[in-house]
Design a protein around this motif. Structure first.
Motif, mmCIF file in Angstrom:
data_model
loop_
_atom_site.group_PDB
_atom_site.id
_atom_site.type_symbol
_atom_site.label_atom_id
_atom_site.label_comp_id
_atom_site.label_asym_id
_atom_site.label_seq_id
_atom_site.Cartn_x
_atom_site.Cartn_y
_atom_site.Cartn_z
ATOM 1 N N ASP A 1 22.989 43.890 -26.153
ATOM 2 C CA ASP A 1 23.503 44.877 -25.205
ATOM 3 C C ASP A 1 22.534 44.785 -24.039
ATOM 4 N N PRO A 2 22.623 43.788 -23.228
ATOM 5 C CA PRO A 2 21.490 43.376 -22.175
ATOM 6 C C PRO A 2 21.489 44.807 -20.838
ATOM 7 N N ALA A 3 22.857 45.361 -20.964
ATOM 8 C CA ALA A 3 22.821 46.668 -19.917
ATOM 9 C C ALA A 3 21.831 47.712 -20.491
ATOM 10 N N ALA A 4 21.736 47.799 -21.973
ATOM 11 C CA ALA A 4 21.038 48.881 -22.518
ATOM 12 C C ALA A 4 19.275 48.403 -22.310
ATOM 13 N N VAL A 5 19.285 47.014 -22.582
ATOM 14 C CA VAL A 5 17.962 46.507 -22.403
ATOM 15 C C VAL A 5 17.371 46.728 -21.157
ATOM 16 N N ARG A 6 18.228 46.450 -20.052
ATOM 17 C CA ARG A 6 17.756 46.826 -18.644
ATOM 18 C C ARG A 6 17.510 48.064 -18.262
ATOM 19 N N GLU A 7 18.314 48.991 -18.722
ATOM 20 C CA GLU A 7 18.277 50.439 -18.428
ATOM 21 C C GLU A 7 16.783 50.997 -18.794
ATOM 22 N N LEU A 8 16.445 50.537 -20.199
ATOM 23 C CA LEU A 8 15.397 50.887 -20.913
ATOM 24 C C LEU A 8 14.053 50.297 -20.070
ATOM 25 N N ASN A 9 14.126 49.086 -19.899
ATOM 26 C CA ASN A 9 13.090 48.417 -18.965
ATOM 27 C C ASN A 9 12.805 48.835 -17.849
ATOM 28 N N ASP A 10 13.877 49.489 -16.855
ATOM 29 C CA ASP A 10 13.661 50.061 -15.747
ATOM 30 C C ASP A 10 13.042 51.459 -15.887
ATOM 31 N N ASP A 11 13.523 52.169 -17.128
ATOM 32 C CA ASP A 11 12.983 53.559 -17.307
ATOM 33 C C ASP A 11 11.335 53.388 -17.570
ATOM 34 N N TYR A 12 11.049 52.515 -18.317
ATOM 35 C CA TYR A 12 9.743 52.183 -18.573
ATOM 36 C C TYR A 12 8.831 52.028 -17.401
ATOM 37 N N LEU A 13 9.252 50.924 -16.370
ATOM 38 C CA LEU A 13 8.653 50.852 -15.459
ATOM 39 C C LEU A 13 8.477 51.967 -14.371
ATOM 40 N N ALA A 14 9.437 52.782 -14.417
ATOM 41 C CA ALA A 14 9.461 54.069 -13.547
ATOM 42 C C ALA A 14 8.600 55.162 -14.140
ATOM 43 N N SER A 15 8.318 54.942 -15.380
ATOM 44 C CA SER A 15 7.447 56.167 -16.260
ATOM 45 C C SER A 15 6.015 55.795 -15.672
ATOM 46 N N ARG A 16 5.577 54.825 -15.164
ATOM 47 C CA ARG A 16 3.947 54.213 -14.857
ATOM 48 C C ARG A 16 3.757 55.187 -13.581
ATOM 49 N N GLU A 17 3.019 56.022 -13.618
ATOM 50 C CA GLU A 17 2.755 57.145 -12.517
ATOM 51 C C GLU A 17 1.581 56.273 -11.576
ATOM 52 N N ALA A 18 0.615 55.444 -12.113
ATOM 53 C CA ALA A 18 -0.055 54.889 -11.199
ATOM 54 C C ALA A 18 0.104 53.484 -10.837
ATOM 55 N N ALA A 19 -0.211 52.967 -9.797
ATOM 56 C CA ALA A 19 -0.081 51.552 -9.399
ATOM 57 C C ALA A 19 -0.643 50.562 -10.405
ATOM 58 N N LEU B 1 -1.241 51.057 -13.822
ATOM 59 C CA LEU B 1 -0.559 51.250 -14.886
ATOM 60 C C LEU B 1 0.685 50.337 -14.786
ATOM 61 N N ARG B 2 1.587 50.446 -13.761
ATOM 62 C CA ARG B 2 2.726 49.552 -13.551
ATOM 63 C C ARG B 2 2.484 48.325 -13.309
ATOM 64 N N ILE C 1 -4.069 61.072 -13.713
ATOM 65 C CA ILE C 1 -5.222 61.474 -12.818
ATOM 66 C C ILE C 1 -6.208 60.095 -13.002
ATOM 67 N N ALA C 2 -6.516 60.116 -14.251
ATOM 68 C CA ALA C 2 -7.641 58.809 -14.576
ATOM 69 C C ALA C 2 -7.441 57.465 -14.106
ATOM 70 N N SER C 3 -5.979 57.258 -14.285
ATOM 71 C CA SER C 3 -5.528 55.976 -13.708
ATOM 72 C C SER C 3 -5.581 55.806 -12.104
ATOM 73 N N PHE D 1 -12.967 46.998 -16.413
ATOM 74 C CA PHE D 1 -11.541 46.760 -16.775
ATOM 75 C C PHE D 1 -10.680 46.902 -15.648
ATOM 76 N N ARG D 2 -9.447 46.357 -15.796
ATOM 77 C CA ARG D 2 -8.503 46.331 -14.820
ATOM 78 C C ARG D 2 -7.642 47.648 -14.597
ATOM 79 N N SER D 3 -7.646 48.442 -15.491
ATOM 80 C CA SER D 3 -6.840 49.936 -15.627
ATOM 81 C C SER D 3 -7.679 50.987 -16.284
#
Length: 225
Positions: free
Chosen positions: A74-92, A94-95, A210-212, A223-225
């Motif tokens: 289900d590539p549509a579901a994979v893409r949606e979940l991938n986008d959700d995870y990227l959007a959840s990274r609050e700090a630059a 972390l993304r 905040i820590a990130s 470390f890089r993050s």
């Protein structure tokens, strides 16, 4: 799990997997620099809190959903979940971390014949989060969902403890005590995450965000993050 699937899972969970996980602390280094983490007890409290707030409530159920989407082709579901995870990274940072590790994991998948079936769909996503690439490899290697989630949680905990050993610093025995304590919490969280409905997912971890953010401008760091 078949013996071969277990071997493949150990491969995916190994700290030698060439994705650069060792170079990230996910805010822990700033906690040390600020004086909030000074001891084994402090490190254990921080790592357990981040695990409870973010890994157990968001990353593990998302990883389970990704594995189901890959298995169902289900590539549509994979893409949606991938986008959700990227959007959840609050700090630059972390993304940037998940994108770099995702890219490295995609390169690895493309080089492994056993993962050939998921290589092209991964490339089609463009910017790939690390859980998306890792879950694709786990499905291609016939790893069961619960076992994959357990390994993901363990690898995350192990990396955090290794960061604490270097940054606090702590001794190796202290690190093993931390891993024993953290390991006890993994099975119940995995059992819950595998069946957690999407509306119950939560990534509310303001301390980590905040820590990130503070780590991004930290004067001196390992470390890089």
């Amino acid at each position: 799990m078949t013996p071969l699937a277990l071997v493949r899972l150990l491969h995916l969970a190994s700290p030698t997997l060439p994705v650069g996980a060792f170079s990230y602390s996910q805010g822990l280094e700033w906690q040390v620099d600020s004086g909030a983490i000074r001891s084994e007890a402090d490190a254990g409290e921080w790592i357990a809190a981040v695990f409870d707030a973010g890994i157990a409530q968001f990353e593990l159920p998302l990883l389970a959903a990704l594995m189901r989407a890959w298995a169902a082709d289900d590539p549509a579901a994979v893409r949606e979940l991938n986008d959700d995870y990227l959007a959840s990274r609050e700090a630059a940072e972390l993304r940037a971390e998940t994108v770099q590790m995702g890219y490295s994991c995609v390169q690895l998948v493309q080089a492994l014949d056993a993962c050939a079936a998921v290589a092209a769909p991964l490339r089609a996503l463009g910017e790939v989060a690390y859980p998306t690439a890792w879950s694709a490899a786990a499905v291609a290697l016939a790893v069961p969902v619960d076992d994959a989630l357990t390994a993901w949680a363990w690898a995350w905990a192990e990396n955090q403890v290794m960061a604490a050993i270097k940054a606090v610093p702590l001794g190796q025995t202290a690190g093993q005590r931390l891993l024993m304590a953290l390991g006890e919490a993994i099975p119940p969280h995995v059992a819950r995450a595998a069946a957690l409905p999407r509306e119950a997912w939560s990534n509310f971890a303001p301390g980590l965000a905040i820590a990130s953010c503070r780590h991004e401008t930290q004067y001196s760091r390992l470390f890089r993050s």
